[in-house]
Design a protein around this motif. Structure first.
Motif, short mmCIF file in Angstrom:
data_model
loop_
_atom_site.label_atom_id
_atom_site.label_comp_id
_atom_site.label_asym_id
_atom_site.label_seq_id
_atom_site.Cartn_x
_atom_site.Cartn_y
_atom_site.Cartn_z
N LEU A 158 0.80 -1.22 0.00
CA LEU A 158 0.00 0.00 0.00
C LEU A 158 0.83 1.27 0.00
O LEU A 158 0.37 2.31 -0.49
N VAL A 159 2.03 1.22 0.58
CA VAL A 159 2.85 2.41 0.74
C VAL A 159 4.06 2.33 -0.20
O VAL A 159 4.84 1.39 -0.15
N ASN A 160 4.19 3.33 -1.06
CA ASN A 160 5.28 3.37 -2.05
C ASN A 160 5.44 2.03 -2.75
O ASN A 160 6.54 1.45 -2.77
N PRO A 161 4.36 1.51 -3.34
CA PRO A 161 4.47 0.16 -3.92
C PRO A 161 5.40 0.13 -5.15
O PRO A 161 5.41 1.06 -5.94
N SER A 162 6.15 -0.96 -5.24
CA SER A 162 6.98 -1.17 -6.43
C SER A 162 6.18 -1.91 -7.50
O SER A 162 6.52 -1.85 -8.68
N ASP A 163 5.15 -2.59 -7.08
CA ASP A 163 4.29 -3.34 -8.01
C ASP A 163 2.86 -2.82 -7.85
O ASP A 163 2.27 -2.94 -6.77
N TRP A 164 2.31 -2.25 -8.90
CA TRP A 164 0.98 -1.63 -8.84
C TRP A 164 -0.12 -2.57 -9.32
O TRP A 164 -1.22 -2.14 -9.56
N SER A 165 0.19 -3.86 -9.42
CA SER A 165 -0.83 -4.80 -9.93
C SER A 165 -1.89 -5.08 -8.90
O SER A 165 -1.77 -4.78 -7.73
#
Length: 197
Positions: free
Chosen positions: A190-197
Motif C-alpha cells: 500500500l505504501v510506495n508500492p513497487s508493483d501496482w498490480s
C-alpha cells in the motif's frame, strides 16, 4: 456455527484501541436500540470530519426500524444485504454532492463523504455500537424514493446497532461470516508500492 471471539486487529504497528477493536458484523441484535443521544453523537462526528475547503459535500438520510423510510431502504438493498440489515435499528443512506448549487463540480466528494462515515464509524465503536457499510444497494431507486436531486449521488447504506450476542437467534451463516479471520493487505503493498498490480 462458529463462535465470534476477540475481533481485535492484529496490527504490525500500534494503533489506537478504538481503531484496532472496530469491526463490522452482519449479526445485529433485533432487540437492540440506538437512542437519540447516541445517534446525534454519531452524526455530529460525521459533521466534524475533515472536509476539502470545508465544503462538506455529504448528506445523510437516517431511518429507524419500524418506519416506512426504513422499510423503503431495506427494499432497495441487494437481497443478501436486506436479510441482515433489516435487523439493525438504524439505517443511514450516504449521499455525495457531485456538483454544487451553481452547477460546479465538487472536488473529491467520495473522499469527503468517506471521511465523514469513517468518523461516524469510530464514534459508534466508542459508544459500544457497531456499523456495517454496504455497497449492494439500488442507488438510483433510493435517490428517487427520497427525492435526492440529480447533482447528488447515493453512495452507500450504513447499518448501525449492537452486535447480536450468542443468545440471540441469528442465521448461522452470518455468524460464520462474522467469525472469519480479519485481514488487510500488508503495508508494503500500500505504501510506495513497487508493483501496482
Amino acid at each position: 456455527m462458529t463462535a465470534v471471539s476477540d475481533r481485535r486487529a492484529k496490527t504490525d504497528a500500534p494503533i489506537h484501541d478504538l481503531l484496532a477493536e472496530r469491526w463490522s458484523p452482519r449479526s445485529f441484535d433485533p432487540r437492540g436500540e440506538v437512542d437519540e443521544t447516541q445517534l446525534a453523537s454519531l452524526l455530529e462526528a460525521a459533521r466534524w470530519a475533515p472536509s476539502w475547503m470545508n465544503t462538506q459535500p455529504r448528506r445523510f438520510i437516517v431511518a429507524r426500524r419500524g418506519t416506512a423510510e426504513f422499510d423503503a431502504i431495506v427494499e432497495r438493498l441487494a437481497p443478501f444485504n436486506a436479510t441482515w440489515a433489516a435487523q439493525a435499528p438504524v439505517l443511514v443512506v450516504t449521499v455525495a454532492e457531485l456538483r454544487d448549487a451553481d452547477g460546479e463540480d465538487v472536488a473529491a466528494p467520495d473522499y469527503d463523504l468517506g471521511q465523514a462515515v469513517a468518523h461516524l464509524t469510530v464514534q459508534a465503536h466508542a459508544l459500544g455500537l457497531h456499523v456495517r457499510q454496504m455497497g449492494g444497494i439500488d442507488g438510483p431507486a433510493l435517490a428517487e424514493r427520497f427525492g435526492v436531486p440529480d447533482r447528488f449521488r447515493v453512495t452507500t447504506v450504513v447499518a448501525i446497532g449492537r452486535y447480536a450476542s450468542a443468545e440471540v437467534d441469528v442465521d448461522p451463516s452470518l455468524r460464520d461470516r462474522d467469525a472469519a479471520a480479519r485481514s488487510r493487505k500488508p503495508l508494503a503493498e500500500l505504501v510506495n508500492p513497487s508493483d501496482w498490480s
